[in-house]
Design a protein around this motif. Structure first.
Motif, PDB file in Angstrom:
ATOM      1  N   ASN A 271      -7.686   5.393  -9.113  1.00 36.10           N
ATOM      2  CA  ASN A 271      -8.096   6.747  -8.701  1.00 36.10           C
ATOM      3  C   ASN A 271      -9.607   7.001  -8.826  1.00 36.10           C
ATOM      4  OD1 ASN A 271      -5.397   7.455  -8.168  1.00 36.10           O
ATOM      5  ND2 ASN A 271      -5.075   8.023 -10.319  1.00 36.10           N
TER       6      ASN A 271
ATOM      7  N   TRP B  67     -10.707  -3.166   0.563  1.00 37.38           N
ATOM      8  CA  TRP B  67      -9.867  -3.851  -0.425  1.00 37.38           C
ATOM      9  C   TRP B  67      -9.876  -5.366  -0.183  1.00 37.38           C
ATOM     10  CZ3 TRP B  67      -5.537  -6.968  -0.196  1.00 37.38           C
ATOM     11  CH2 TRP B  67      -4.881  -7.205  -1.413  1.00 37.38           C
TER      12      TRP B  67
ATOM     13  N   LYS C 128     -15.952   2.913   2.155  1.00 40.47           N
ATOM     14  CA  LYS C 128     -15.507   2.788   3.555  1.00 40.47           C
ATOM     15  C   LYS C 128     -16.405   3.593   4.495  1.00 40.47           C
ATOM     16  CE  LYS C 128     -12.053   6.496   4.056  1.00 40.47           C
ATOM     17  NZ  LYS C 128     -12.776   7.159   5.168  1.00 40.47           N
ATOM     18  N   ASP C 129     -16.859   4.760   4.016  1.00 37.25           N
ATOM     19  CA  ASP C 129     -17.745   5.568   4.846  1.00 37.25           C
ATOM     20  C   ASP C 129     -19.109   4.891   5.022  1.00 37.25           C
ATOM     21  OD1 ASP C 129     -15.763   7.452   5.048  1.00 37.25           O
ATOM     22  OD2 ASP C 129     -16.584   8.787   3.506  1.00 37.25           O
TER      23      ASP C 129
ATOM     24  N   SER D  61     -12.234   0.582   7.283  1.00 38.94           N
ATOM     25  CA  SER D  61     -11.071   1.209   6.661  1.00 38.94           C
ATOM     26  C   SER D  61     -11.012   0.895   5.165  1.00 38.94           C
ATOM     27  CB  SER D  61      -9.788   0.701   7.325  1.00 38.94           C
ATOM     28  OG  SER D  61      -9.615  -0.683   7.043  1.00 38.94           O
ATOM     29  N   ARG D  62     -10.205   1.673   4.428  1.00 30.17           N
ATOM     30  CA  ARG D  62      -9.992   1.394   3.005  1.00 30.17           C
ATOM     31  C   ARG D  62      -9.385   0.006   2.822  1.00 30.17           C
ATOM     32  NH1 ARG D  62      -9.502   5.704  -0.776  1.00 30.17           N
ATOM     33  NH2 ARG D  62      -8.821   4.066  -2.217  1.00 30.17           N
TER      34      ARG D  62
ATOM     35  N   GLY E 199     -12.236   3.933  -8.206  1.00 38.97           N
ATOM     36  CA  GLY E 199     -12.955   3.035  -7.310  1.00 38.97           C
ATOM     37  C   GLY E 199     -13.187   1.668  -7.899  1.00 38.97           C
TER      38      GLY E 199
ATOM     39  N   SER F 253     -16.500   4.824  -5.318  1.00 29.82           N
ATOM     40  CA  SER F 253     -15.155   5.135  -4.823  1.00 29.82           C
ATOM     41  C   SER F 253     -14.868   4.389  -3.527  1.00 29.82           C
ATOM     42  CB  SER F 253     -15.004   6.639  -4.596  1.00 29.82           C
ATOM     43  OG  SER F 253     -15.725   7.043  -3.434  1.00 29.82           O
ATOM     44  N   GLY F 254     -13.580   4.140  -3.300  1.00 26.18           N
ATOM     45  CA  GLY F 254     -13.180   3.478  -2.071  1.00 26.18           C
ATOM     46  C   GLY F 254     -13.571   4.278  -0.844  1.00 26.18           C
ATOM     47  N   ASN F 255     -13.459   5.604  -0.926  1.00 21.96           N
ATOM     48  CA  ASN F 255     -13.831   6.447   0.217  1.00 21.96           C
ATOM     49  C   ASN F 255     -15.320   6.345   0.525  1.00 21.96           C
ATOM     50  OD1 ASN F 255     -11.336   7.498   0.945  1.00 21.96           O
ATOM     51  ND2 ASN F 255     -11.432   9.133  -0.592  1.00 21.96           N
ATOM     52  N   ASP F 256     -16.139   6.387  -0.523  1.00 20.32           N
ATOM     53  CA  ASP F 256     -17.588   6.268  -0.315  1.00 20.32           C
ATOM     54  C   ASP F 256     -17.936   4.916   0.294  1.00 20.32           C
ATOM     55  OD1 ASP F 256     -18.020   8.788  -1.280  1.00 20.32           O
ATOM     56  OD2 ASP F 256     -18.611   8.141  -3.296  1.00 20.32           O
TER      57      ASP F 256
END
Length: 323
Positions: free
Chosen positions: A53, A35, A24-25, A30-31, A55, A19-22
């Motif tokens: 929705n 990208w 970036k963390d 940042s997301r 990743g 996922s994008g959140n995983d």
């Protein structure tokens, strides 16, 4: 650099959605930075899919050589020091001319402008689908018999390519891999001697394989081929390299531990045993029957009622008009 760290994460999870959140963390960015890095990797040829929705996923069949991808494919035993060069005259020459390189340095080139083979011959290595690399050995030399290094390398490449492709491949003495009369891969081994002691101080094993090559220059069309051209499949070259190196590390040990077994396996796949051949000997073209492989890895040829032992580096062997 975000792009390199992102690729490392994708390679470690090849074939899985991240996922994008995983991401970036994990990267601390940042997301939007994730990208942008994804777009840069796509521009370099990496097959990355963006799934709404969910990743990003690095597809299993993605075939771009990278340091992080190779390190992930090769594992940690032994530990390799990997370099990937965009372009170089020759990976062997690069290692020979570089000071301070460590044991088990692996240099891959996406393109070689002056790929070399035995006896000063050239090897076509400018195709982006080829696999061109050299391995430097320094610390392991007492465990090997360098006299059999080329044979060990040729057998390793043959076995690895047969394993990944299912093709029945042959070896043309001493270092070329063939499929149905066409060259698929070549090897060049080179050593450095200490002047004072005469002992081997380094061993460089250079390998060139036509993996995903789709075409050749006109002068090579009838004598060269690739795994892709013979099977219709595209291969992940990092996985091909892993398989080659697995066989190579094992067979290099056999050069000292059990050279008889190594030679027997090599001879099993050797072209032209028992057949009439022409060969260059003392700068003269001669004819004879290829009888056997000697315990030293040389060729035994019967010619004009006598037996000749042909040593590496002294002869060029042909059958009919094929080289």
């Amino acid at each position: 650099m975000v792009k390199d760290e992102l690729l490392k994460l994708l390679e470690e999870n090849r074939g899985e959605i991240l996922s994008g959140n995983d991401l970036k963390d994990a990267l601390g960015v940042s997301r939007n930075a994730v990208w942008k890095a994804i777009q840069l990797l796509k521009e370099e040829g990496h097959h990355i899919e963006s799934i709404k929705n969910k990743g990003y996923i690095l597809l299993k069949e993605s075939d771009v050589l990278s340091v992080s991808g190779l390190l992930q494919a090769l594992g940690t035993s032994p530990t390799y020091r990997v370099e990937v060069l965009e372009e170089v005259p020759s990976t062997n020459t690069y290692l020979k001319e570089s000071d301070g390189k460590k044991n088990n340095t692996l240099v891959f080139a996406k393109k070689q402008t002056k790929g070399r083979g035995r006896l000063g011959r050239s090897f076509f290595s400018e195709d982006p689908g080829g696999l061109y690399f050299s391995l430097l050995k320094i610390e392991d030399l007492p465990r090997y018999n360098p006299s059999y290094a080329t044979i060990a390398c040729a057998l390793s490449v043959r076995d690895a390519l047969s394993e990944v492709s299912g093709l029945s491949l042959s070896i043309k003495w001493v270092n070329d891999i063939y499929y149905e009369g066409k060259k698929l891969a070549g090897i060049l081994t080179e050593g450095t001697l200490e002047m004072e002691t005469g002992t081997l101080s380094s061993l460089i094993l250079g390998i060139g394989i036509n993996v995903n090559t789709g075409s050749f220059p006109k002068e090579l069309e009838d004598i060269a081929t690739s795994l892709f051209m013979e099977t219709g499949r595209t291969y992940v070259r990092q996985e091909v390299a892993r398989t080659v190196l697995f066989h190579l590390e094992k067979n290099l040990l056999l050069t000292k531990e059990n050279p008889g077994a190594l030679l027997a396996a090599y001879k099993k796949h050797l072209l032209y045993i028992g057949e009439a051949i022409t060969f260059l000997y003392d700068k003269k073209l001669r004819m004879g029957i290829l009888k056997d492989l000697t315990p030293e890895g040389h060729l035994l040829v019967e010619s004009d009622g006598a037996y000749l032992t042909l040593h590496s580096g002294e002869i060029s062997i042909r059958k009919g008009d094929r080289t």
